[in-house]
Design a protein around this motif. Sequence first.
Motif: not given
Length: 300
Positions: A136-147, A152-158, A247-253
């Motif tokens: 949940d934490m990863i997906l929440e940060q992904c929404v804030k910090s990526s396209s 969508e790809k992270f949700e599918e994978l996780l 193949t999939l990545k993002f960064s968050y502060s």
Amino acid sequence: MASSAKRRAIETGVNVQDSKESSDEGLEESGDEGSENSEEEINEEVIVDFEAHTISDNDFHGIKTLLQQLFLKSHVNTSDLTDIIIQQNHIGSVIRQAEVPEDSDDEGDPDEVFGFISMVNLTEREGVECLEKLKDMILEQCVKSSSPDVQEKFEELLLDSAHSIGLLLSERFVNVPPQIALPMHKQLLKEMAEAQRTNKPCGKCQFFLMISKTCKPAKKSISGHGQPKDELLFVNDEEEFFYEQATLKFSYSVQDEADFCATGKWSHDDVPMKPFRTVMVIPMDRMGTIMDKMTEYLSV
């Protein structure tokens, strides 16, 4: 009781910096010259032997401490995650200082954990609360910090159990050199291969999920379009090789969660740094390339 079933000595040099001279007596004898030297930075190389051991109950506090430096103030339950790592001790290692001679002045804790490596199969442990919170934490940060596409790809994978994904955890204290990472990763891959042979969950992963401690210069680039990719600095140097193959990545502060960069690299060429976490997905079939690069970079 700590087991020595996977005991490997790793000898490496650690840079220690101290702004003080070793004794007042030396300063008095050298006069003004000593006073000048006292203001100089001391670079001293200390040789330390490390050994890898099978993870045991005694390692709970050490592993939890290292997980806390990764997850900071997030809602991930590091106690429960540590319990999972200890329960599946057929995979993973902890790093301790090698046995100190009896006549040594070093009175350190023989069970002190300087680093560890492990892998937790998120797909096989679906529904485990601390791991669901982590996703949940990863997906929440992904929404804030990526396209939206990356989200969508992270949700599918996780969230889709059709993909078998393992959480790769490799943490150490900042004064422990990266050379220890090579034998630790090699041993982990051997254990995963054995787990696959014996049909254990840890051997069935198609992807690795990694969360790395990273930093970026606090000052924005001249163009005003954010930071160039090459300004992303990895606290654990070898994790840049994982980033290259991801193949999939993002960064968050995580600046609001940390008082400082929490990396031992509070500045880079006197440039203030901001702390980040970088989430990566690496296909298992790219580990060979990563290990080749890590071997070339870290072999001593």
